[in-house]
Design a protein around this motif. Structure first.
Motif, PDB file in Angstrom:
ATOM      1  N   ALA A  47       0.838  -1.200   0.000  1.00 57.26           N
ATOM      2  CA  ALA A  47       0.000   0.000   0.000  1.00 57.26           C
ATOM      3  C   ALA A  47       0.878   1.258   0.000  1.00 57.26           C
ATOM      4  CB  ALA A  47      -0.938  -0.002   1.207  1.00 57.26           C
ATOM      5  N   ALA A  48       1.971   1.216   0.743  1.00 60.80           N
ATOM      6  CA  ALA A  48       2.897   2.351   0.771  1.00 60.80           C
ATOM      7  C   ALA A  48       3.527   2.564  -0.606  1.00 60.80           C
ATOM      8  CB  ALA A  48       3.977   2.128   1.826  1.00 60.80           C
ATOM      9  N   ALA A  49       3.898   1.479  -1.277  1.00 63.19           N
ATOM     10  CA  ALA A  49       4.477   1.595  -2.622  1.00 63.19           C
ATOM     11  C   ALA A  49       3.466   2.208  -3.593  1.00 63.19           C
ATOM     12  CB  ALA A  49       4.938   0.227  -3.117  1.00 63.19           C
ATOM     13  N   CYS A  50       2.224   1.788  -3.490  1.00 56.66           N
ATOM     14  CA  CYS A  50       1.174   2.352  -4.352  1.00 56.66           C
ATOM     15  C   CYS A  50       0.994   3.835  -4.087  1.00 56.66           C
ATOM     16  CB  CYS A  50      -0.143   1.619  -4.131  1.00 56.66           C
ATOM     17  SG  CYS A  50      -0.132  -0.081  -4.726  1.00 56.66           S
ATOM     18  N   ARG A  51       0.984   4.212  -2.818  1.00 53.59           N
ATOM     19  CA  ARG A  51       0.822   5.630  -2.471  1.00 53.59           C
ATOM     20  C   ARG A  51       2.006   6.457  -2.975  1.00 53.59           C
ATOM     21  NH1 ARG A  51      -3.573   8.392  -0.055  1.00 53.59           N
ATOM     22  NH2 ARG A  51      -4.942   6.783   0.726  1.00 53.59           N
ATOM     23  N   LEU A  52       3.209   5.877  -2.957  1.00 55.00           N
ATOM     24  CA  LEU A  52       4.370   6.595  -3.482  1.00 55.00           C
ATOM     25  C   LEU A  52       4.207   6.862  -4.974  1.00 55.00           C
ATOM     26  CD1 LEU A  52       7.341   4.884  -1.626  1.00 55.00           C
ATOM     27  CD2 LEU A  52       6.735   7.310  -1.542  1.00 55.00           C
ATOM     28  N   ARG A  53       3.712   5.884  -5.697  1.00 58.08           N
ATOM     29  CA  ARG A  53       3.472   6.062  -7.135  1.00 58.08           C
ATOM     30  C   ARG A  53       2.419   7.152  -7.361  1.00 58.08           C
ATOM     31  NH1 ARG A  53       7.833   4.100  -8.058  1.00 58.08           N
ATOM     32  NH2 ARG A  53       8.118   1.894  -8.413  1.00 58.08           N
ATOM     33  N   LEU A  54       1.394   7.147  -6.539  1.00 59.02           N
ATOM     34  CA  LEU A  54       0.364   8.181  -6.656  1.00 59.02           C
ATOM     35  C   LEU A  54       0.947   9.557  -6.342  1.00 59.02           C
ATOM     36  CD1 LEU A  54      -2.655   6.350  -4.996  1.00 59.02           C
ATOM     37  CD2 LEU A  54      -2.428   6.989  -7.415  1.00 59.02           C
ATOM     38  N   ALA A  55       1.820   9.625  -5.345  1.00 58.66           N
ATOM     39  CA  ALA A  55       2.450  10.898  -4.984  1.00 58.66           C
ATOM     40  C   ALA A  55       3.305  11.413  -6.130  1.00 58.66           C
ATOM     41  CB  ALA A  55       3.295  10.737  -3.727  1.00 58.66           C
ATOM     42  N   GLU A  56       4.016  10.495  -6.787  1.00 57.38           N
ATOM     43  CA  GLU A  56       4.866  10.904  -7.894  1.00 57.38           C
ATOM     44  C   GLU A  56       4.053  11.437  -9.065  1.00 57.38           C
ATOM     45  OE1 GLU A  56       7.037   7.317  -8.552  1.00 57.38           O
ATOM     46  OE2 GLU A  56       8.434   7.721  -6.905  1.00 57.38           O
ATOM     47  N   ILE A  65       6.864  18.348  -4.855  1.00 58.21           N
ATOM     48  CA  ILE A  65       6.701  18.988  -3.549  1.00 58.21           C
ATOM     49  C   ILE A  65       5.589  20.022  -3.599  1.00 58.21           C
ATOM     50  CG2 ILE A  65       7.821  20.462  -1.828  1.00 58.21           C
ATOM     51  CD1 ILE A  65      10.459  19.125  -2.626  1.00 58.21           C
ATOM     52  N   GLY A  66       5.455  20.721  -4.717  1.00 57.55           N
ATOM     53  CA  GLY A  66       4.471  21.780  -4.812  1.00 57.55           C
ATOM     54  C   GLY A  66       3.116  21.349  -5.338  1.00 57.55           C
ATOM     55  N   ALA A  67       2.857  20.053  -5.393  1.00 60.53           N
ATOM     56  CA  ALA A  67       1.577  19.588  -5.941  1.00 60.53           C
ATOM     57  C   ALA A  67       0.418  20.132  -5.110  1.00 60.53           C
ATOM     58  CB  ALA A  67       1.533  18.062  -5.959  1.00 60.53           C
ATOM     59  N   GLN A  68      -0.599  20.608  -5.795  1.00 60.94           N
ATOM     60  CA  GLN A  68      -1.758  21.192  -5.137  1.00 60.94           C
ATOM     61  C   GLN A  68      -2.994  20.344  -5.404  1.00 60.94           C
ATOM     62  OE1 GLN A  68      -1.642  24.035  -3.217  1.00 60.94           O
ATOM     63  NE2 GLN A  68       0.556  23.813  -3.465  1.00 60.94           N
ATOM     64  N   THR A  69      -4.003  20.537  -4.570  1.00 58.72           N
ATOM     65  CA  THR A  69      -5.269  19.855  -4.792  1.00 58.72           C
ATOM     66  C   THR A  69      -5.957  20.478  -5.995  1.00 58.72           C
ATOM     67  OG1 THR A  69      -5.505  19.414  -2.449  1.00 58.72           O
ATOM     68  CG2 THR A  69      -7.498  19.302  -3.764  1.00 58.72           C
ATOM     69  N   VAL A  70      -6.360  19.635  -6.940  1.00 54.75           N
ATOM     70  CA  VAL A  70      -7.061  20.102  -8.125  1.00 54.75           C
ATOM     71  C   VAL A  70      -8.361  19.325  -8.198  1.00 54.75           C
ATOM     72  CG1 VAL A  70      -6.983  20.339 -10.623  1.00 54.75           C
ATOM     73  CG2 VAL A  70      -4.886  20.572  -9.295  1.00 54.75           C
ATOM     74  N   GLY A  71      -9.472  20.020  -8.098  1.00 57.88           N
ATOM     75  CA  GLY A  71     -10.765  19.350  -8.190  1.00 57.88           C
ATOM     76  C   GLY A  71     -10.981  18.316  -7.103  1.00 57.88           C
ATOM     77  N   GLY A  72     -10.473  18.539  -5.909  1.00 60.37           N
ATOM     78  CA  GLY A  72     -10.686  17.618  -4.792  1.00 60.37           C
ATOM     79  C   GLY A  72      -9.772  16.411  -4.789  1.00 60.37           C
ATOM     80  N   GLN A  73      -8.776  16.368  -5.667  1.00 63.29           N
ATOM     81  CA  GLN A  73      -7.852  15.237  -5.691  1.00 63.29           C
ATOM     82  C   GLN A  73      -6.848  15.346  -4.555  1.00 63.29           C
ATOM     83  OE1 GLN A  73      -6.073  15.265  -9.556  1.00 63.29           O
ATOM     84  NE2 GLN A  73      -7.852  14.364 -10.543  1.00 63.29           N
ATOM     85  N   ALA A  76       0.227  15.303  -3.567  1.00 60.46           N
ATOM     86  CA  ALA A  76       1.402  14.466  -3.369  1.00 60.46           C
ATOM     87  C   ALA A  76       1.783  14.436  -1.892  1.00 60.46           C
ATOM     88  CB  ALA A  76       2.560  14.978  -4.209  1.00 60.46           C
ATOM     89  N   ALA A  77       1.682  15.580  -1.239  1.00 56.20           N
ATOM     90  CA  ALA A  77       2.023  15.633   0.189  1.00 56.20           C
ATOM     91  C   ALA A  77       1.079  14.762   1.008  1.00 56.20           C
ATOM     92  CB  ALA A  77       1.978  17.078   0.681  1.00 56.20           C
ATOM     93  N   ASP A  78      -0.204  14.748   0.645  1.00 57.29           N
ATOM     94  CA  ASP A  78      -1.160  13.888   1.348  1.00 57.29           C
ATOM     95  C   ASP A  78      -0.792  12.417   1.184  1.00 57.29           C
ATOM     96  OD1 ASP A  78      -2.666  16.087   2.156  1.00 57.29           O
ATOM     97  OD2 ASP A  78      -4.047  15.934   0.456  1.00 57.29           O
ATOM     98  N   THR A  81       2.293  11.647   3.284  1.00 51.64           N
ATOM     99  CA  THR A  81       1.938  11.569   4.698  1.00 51.64           C
ATOM    100  C   THR A  81       1.285  10.226   5.009  1.00 51.64           C
ATOM    101  OG1 THR A  81       1.649  13.961   4.797  1.00 51.64           O
ATOM    102  CG2 THR A  81       0.589  12.666   6.530  1.00 51.64           C
ATOM    103  N   HIS A  82       0.418   9.763   4.126  1.00 55.61           N
ATOM    104  CA  HIS A  82      -0.222   8.462   4.324  1.00 55.61           C
ATOM    105  C   HIS A  82       0.806   7.339   4.236  1.00 55.61           C
ATOM    106  CE1 HIS A  82      -3.148   5.138   3.540  1.00 55.61           C
ATOM    107  NE2 HIS A  82      -3.665   5.725   4.585  1.00 55.61           N
ATOM    108  N   VAL A  83       1.777   7.468   3.338  1.00 54.70           N
ATOM    109  CA  VAL A  83       2.858   6.482   3.234  1.00 54.70           C
ATOM    110  C   VAL A  83       3.579   6.367   4.571  1.00 54.70           C
ATOM    111  CG1 VAL A  83       5.159   6.071   2.234  1.00 54.70           C
ATOM    112  CG2 VAL A  83       3.239   6.672   0.758  1.00 54.70           C
ATOM    113  N   LEU A  84       3.909   7.495   5.164  1.00 56.42           N
ATOM    114  CA  LEU A  84       4.637   7.482   6.438  1.00 56.42           C
ATOM    115  C   LEU A  84       3.795   6.866   7.550  1.00 56.42           C
ATOM    116  CD1 LEU A  84       6.379  10.943   6.117  1.00 56.42           C
ATOM    117  CD2 LEU A  84       7.398   8.680   5.784  1.00 56.42           C
ATOM    118  N   GLU A  85       2.484   7.075   7.518  1.00 57.26           N
ATOM    119  CA  GLU A  85       1.597   6.446   8.508  1.00 57.26           C
ATOM    120  C   GLU A  85       1.579   4.934   8.327  1.00 57.26           C
ATOM    121  OE1 GLU A  85      -2.161   8.328   7.893  1.00 57.26           O
ATOM    122  OE2 GLU A  85      -1.487  10.254   8.698  1.00 57.26           O
TER     123      GLU A  85
END
Length: 179
Positions: A47-56, A65-73, A76-78, A81-85
């Motif tokens: 699950a962490a590996a999948c989240r890393l791919r999504l972050a990328e 690093i500067g990825a922003q929420t677009v249309g409720g998505q 990358a920071a979110d 953070t979930h990966v670290l959890e």
């Protein structure tokens, strides 16, 4: 799948509490915990590996690093953070050395994406301590070292110019470190 593990862990704790009160005919027992954890840890790592791919892929590839929420998505920071959890759960599960090494490596990846160079360097070092022959962990630790040096140079340049703006520092670091 991970929600199922949370449910089973909650049942295990409830069963243990009830068993202490005299109800020994309940489902799960303390002997089941290692079997649950042996299945849970690989799921957490995947699950962490999948989240890393999504972050990328969540933001502009040149500026994760500067990825922003677009249309409720989710940003990358979110995801990071979930990966670290998730990886914190791996460590709590008392995983074996190879799984812990993988968890530290993935934490280092997440910290690199977040621009947390010191934490990335420490996590990659912990991974290398568990698996010294890992070329990937060595390369990631070198990348984090490069990021740390870039931050130090940016901070020194800001101090010389009388400025302490972190945004300017981040721009300098992004130019020097391959993000």
């Amino acid at each position: 799948m991970l929600e199922l593990f949370k449910y089973e862990m909650a049942n295990l704790l409830a069963d243990q509490a009830d068993a202490e009160l005299g109800d020994h005919k309940r489902g799960l027992g303390s002997g089941d915990l290692p079997a649950i954890q042996s299945e849970r840890v690989p799921c957490l790592l995947n699950a962490a590996a999948c989240r890393l791919r999504l972050a990328e892929s969540a933001g502009d590839p040149d500026d994760v690093i500067g990825a922003q929420t677009v249309g409720g998505q989710t940003t990358a920071a979110d995801h990071c953070t979930h990966v670290l959890e998730l990886l914190g759960e791996v460590h709590k599960a008392g995983a074996r050395a190879p799984a812990r090494a993988k968890a530290h490596y993935r934490a280092a990846q997440a910290h690199c994406l977040l621009g947390n160079w010191r934490e990335a360097w420490e996590a990659a070092g912990a991974s290398r301590a568990l698996q010294p022959a890992s070329a990937e962990a060595r390369a990631l630790q070198q990348r984090a070292q490069q990021g740390l040096r870039a931050v130090q140079r940016a901070e020194a340049a800001s101090a010389r110019n009388g400025a302490t703006a972190s945004e300017g520092n981040r721009d300098i670091v992004e130019k020097e470190v391959d993000l």
